[in-house]
Scaffold this motif. Structure first.
Motif, PDB file in Angstrom:
ATOM      1  N   GLY A  35      12.132  -2.079  -1.581  1.00  0.00           N
ATOM      2  CA  GLY A  35      11.774  -0.721  -1.227  1.00  0.00           C
ATOM      3  C   GLY A  35      13.031  -0.034  -0.737  1.00  0.00           C
ATOM      4  O   GLY A  35      13.900  -0.673  -0.122  1.00  0.00           O
ATOM      5  N   VAL A  36      13.167   1.241  -1.024  1.00  0.00           N
ATOM      6  CA  VAL A  36      14.312   2.008  -0.544  1.00  0.00           C
ATOM      7  C   VAL A  36      13.792   3.002   0.487  1.00  0.00           C
ATOM      8  O   VAL A  36      12.953   3.848   0.174  1.00  0.00           O
ATOM      9  N   TRP A  37      14.274   2.845   1.717  1.00  0.00           N
ATOM     10  CA  TRP A  37      13.851   3.713   2.813  1.00  0.00           C
ATOM     11  C   TRP A  37      15.010   4.592   3.244  1.00  0.00           C
ATOM     12  O   TRP A  37      16.145   4.133   3.343  1.00  0.00           O
ATOM     13  N   LYS A  38      14.713   5.843   3.481  1.00  0.00           N
ATOM     14  CA  LYS A  38      15.684   6.789   4.054  1.00  0.00           C
ATOM     15  C   LYS A  38      15.104   7.215   5.397  1.00  0.00           C
ATOM     16  O   LYS A  38      14.007   7.803   5.454  1.00  0.00           O
ATOM     17  N   ASP A  39      15.787   6.863   6.468  1.00  0.00           N
ATOM     18  CA  ASP A  39      15.302   7.181   7.817  1.00  0.00           C
ATOM     19  C   ASP A  39      13.846   6.751   7.988  1.00  0.00           C
ATOM     20  O   ASP A  39      13.000   7.511   8.455  1.00  0.00           O
ATOM     21  N   ASP A  40      13.538   5.516   7.564  1.00  0.00           N
ATOM     22  CA  ASP A  40      12.215   4.879   7.698  1.00  0.00           C
ATOM     23  C   ASP A  40      11.114   5.513   6.856  1.00  0.00           C
ATOM     24  O   ASP A  40       9.937   5.285   7.106  1.00  0.00           O
ATOM     25  N   VAL A  41      11.478   6.305   5.857  1.00  0.00           N
ATOM     26  CA  VAL A  41      10.510   6.866   4.913  1.00  0.00           C
ATOM     27  C   VAL A  41      10.775   6.218   3.557  1.00  0.00           C
ATOM     28  O   VAL A  41      11.911   6.240   3.078  1.00  0.00           O
ATOM     29  N   LEU A  42       9.735   5.649   2.927  1.00  0.00           N
ATOM     30  CA  LEU A  42       9.895   5.045   1.608  1.00  0.00           C
ATOM     31  C   LEU A  42      10.165   6.145   0.586  1.00  0.00           C
ATOM     32  O   LEU A  42       9.382   7.079   0.450  1.00  0.00           O
ATOM     33  N   VAL A  43      11.307   6.022  -0.130  1.00  0.00           N
ATOM     34  CA  VAL A  43      11.704   7.069  -1.081  1.00  0.00           C
ATOM     35  C   VAL A  43      11.868   6.552  -2.501  1.00  0.00           C
ATOM     36  O   VAL A  43      12.143   7.327  -3.413  1.00  0.00           O
ATOM     37  N   GLY A  44      11.711   5.239  -2.718  1.00  0.00           N
ATOM     38  CA  GLY A  44      11.858   4.710  -4.060  1.00  0.00           C
ATOM     39  C   GLY A  44      11.855   3.201  -4.068  1.00  0.00           C
ATOM     40  O   GLY A  44      11.544   2.554  -3.060  1.00  0.00           O
ATOM     41  N   GLU A  45      12.235   2.662  -5.210  1.00  0.00           N
ATOM     42  CA  GLU A  45      12.165   1.223  -5.400  1.00  0.00           C
ATOM     43  C   GLU A  45      13.266   0.775  -6.346  1.00  0.00           C
ATOM     44  O   GLU A  45      13.599   1.482  -7.295  1.00  0.00           O
ATOM     45  N   VAL A  46      13.817  -0.394  -6.081  1.00  0.00           N
ATOM     46  CA  VAL A  46      14.784  -1.032  -6.973  1.00  0.00           C
ATOM     47  C   VAL A  46      14.246  -2.424  -7.286  1.00  0.00           C
ATOM     48  O   VAL A  46      13.872  -3.165  -6.377  1.00  0.00           O
ATOM     49  N   ASN A  47      14.179  -2.755  -8.564  1.00  0.00           N
ATOM     50  CA  ASN A  47      13.707  -4.062  -9.010  1.00  0.00           C
ATOM     51  C   ASN A  47      14.874  -4.838  -9.597  1.00  0.00           C
ATOM     52  O   ASN A  47      15.657  -4.283 -10.368  1.00  0.00           O
ATOM     53  N   VAL A  48      14.968  -6.108  -9.236  1.00  0.00           N
ATOM     54  CA  VAL A  48      15.996  -6.981  -9.798  1.00  0.00           C
ATOM     55  C   VAL A  48      15.288  -8.131 -10.509  1.00  0.00           C
ATOM     56  O   VAL A  48      14.596  -8.924  -9.870  1.00  0.00           O
ATOM     57  N   GLY A  49      15.420  -8.164 -11.832  1.00  0.00           N
ATOM     58  CA  GLY A  49      14.773  -9.191 -12.643  1.00  0.00           C
ATOM     59  C   GLY A  49      15.764 -10.208 -13.152  1.00  0.00           C
ATOM     60  O   GLY A  49      16.976 -10.007 -13.109  1.00  0.00           O
TER      61      GLY A  49
ATOM     62  N   GLN B 225       0.831  -1.208   0.000  1.00  0.00           N
ATOM     63  CA  GLN B 225       0.000   0.000   0.000  1.00  0.00           C
ATOM     64  C   GLN B 225       0.866   1.258   0.000  1.00  0.00           C
ATOM     65  O   GLN B 225       0.620   2.188  -0.759  1.00  0.00           O
ATOM     66  N   GLU B 226       1.898   1.259   0.807  1.00  0.00           N
ATOM     67  CA  GLU B 226       2.810   2.412   0.858  1.00  0.00           C
ATOM     68  C   GLU B 226       3.500   2.604  -0.493  1.00  0.00           C
ATOM     69  O   GLU B 226       3.612   3.725  -0.997  1.00  0.00           O
ATOM     70  N   SER B 227       3.930   1.513  -1.104  1.00  0.00           N
ATOM     71  CA  SER B 227       4.586   1.582  -2.400  1.00  0.00           C
ATOM     72  C   SER B 227       3.613   2.041  -3.487  1.00  0.00           C
ATOM     73  O   SER B 227       3.960   2.861  -4.343  1.00  0.00           O
ATOM     74  N   LEU B 228       2.396   1.519  -3.448  1.00  0.00           N
ATOM     75  CA  LEU B 228       1.367   1.924  -4.419  1.00  0.00           C
ATOM     76  C   LEU B 228       1.087   3.420  -4.310  1.00  0.00           C
ATOM     77  O   LEU B 228       1.018   4.126  -5.319  1.00  0.00           O
ATOM     78  N   ASN B 229       0.962   3.929  -3.090  1.00  0.00           N
ATOM     79  CA  ASN B 229       0.728   5.368  -2.881  1.00  0.00           C
ATOM     80  C   ASN B 229       1.867   6.194  -3.471  1.00  0.00           C
ATOM     81  O   ASN B 229       1.628   7.215  -4.129  1.00  0.00           O
ATOM     82  N   LEU B 230       3.111   5.756  -3.244  1.00  0.00           N
ATOM     83  CA  LEU B 230       4.266   6.499  -3.757  1.00  0.00           C
ATOM     84  C   LEU B 230       4.318   6.440  -5.286  1.00  0.00           C
ATOM     85  O   LEU B 230       4.583   7.450  -5.938  1.00  0.00           O
ATOM     86  N   ALA B 231       4.015   5.278  -5.857  1.00  0.00           N
ATOM     87  CA  ALA B 231       4.009   5.151  -7.325  1.00  0.00           C
ATOM     88  C   ALA B 231       2.921   6.031  -7.937  1.00  0.00           C
ATOM     89  O   ALA B 231       3.154   6.693  -8.956  1.00  0.00           O
TER      90      ALA B 231
END
Length: 173
Positions: free
Chosen positions: A75-89, A33-39
């Protein structure tokens, strides 16, 4: 079936300390949900390079994407705040592909560089080559700083994107 708590799941997923308060943590359904909101917040920027984001409107959409796609999502968190995403395929048995995006309010702060560096280190130390297809100069500079080298390729094949590769680390004896 055993009821697994959020804490139990956190204990089993990959978590990489990337330094300076940045953590790359394998996402679970609890993070969706947090990731969806950020996207959704960044959709106008992301749809240019990650067109699948347009189809991510509900948690059910995210769940379907997770089922259909063979990738590890961090998920990439900075000081417990979601700031982005890295995908490895998975490209093949010996090569993984990395892609990433950052929240527009947290760009140019080094968060993604730290996260992609930690993830690249993890996978290359396990013997995988890593490839990245990037479509803007900022991303070009990020992977170049991390030691990826440009590949020779037919530009039409990559839809105007640039391809980079880094070889697996040699095991020290």
């Amino acid at each position: 079936m055993e009821n697994r708590s959020h804490d139990t799941i956190q204990d089993t997923r990959i978590e990489l300390d990337a330094g300076d308060g940045v953590v790359a943590r394998e996402r679970t359904l609890y993070d969706d949900q947090e990731s969806l909101n950020l996207a959704q917040k960044n959709a106008s920027d992301l749809e240019k390079t990650l067109p699948y984001v347009q189809d991510m409107r509900t948690l059910e959409d995210v769940a379907k994407w997770r089922e259909d796609d063979q990738r590890t999502v961090f998920g990439v968190w900075k000081d417990d705040v979601l700031v982005g995403e890295v995908n490895v395929g998975i490209i093949n048995d010996k090569t993984r592909e990395v892609s990433y995006w950052s929240d527009k309010d947290h760009r140019r702060q080094g968060n993604m560089t730290r996260a992609v560096a930690a993830i690249t280190q993890k996978y290359t130390s396990e013997g995988y080559a890593m490839e990245a297809e990037v479509s803007n100069k900022t991303s070009d500079h990020l992977v170049e700083r991390l030691g990826y080298t440009a590949l020779e390729f037919d530009p039409a094949t990559f839809n105007g994107q640039f391809a980079y590769r880094i070889e697996p680390q040699k095991q020290r004896r």
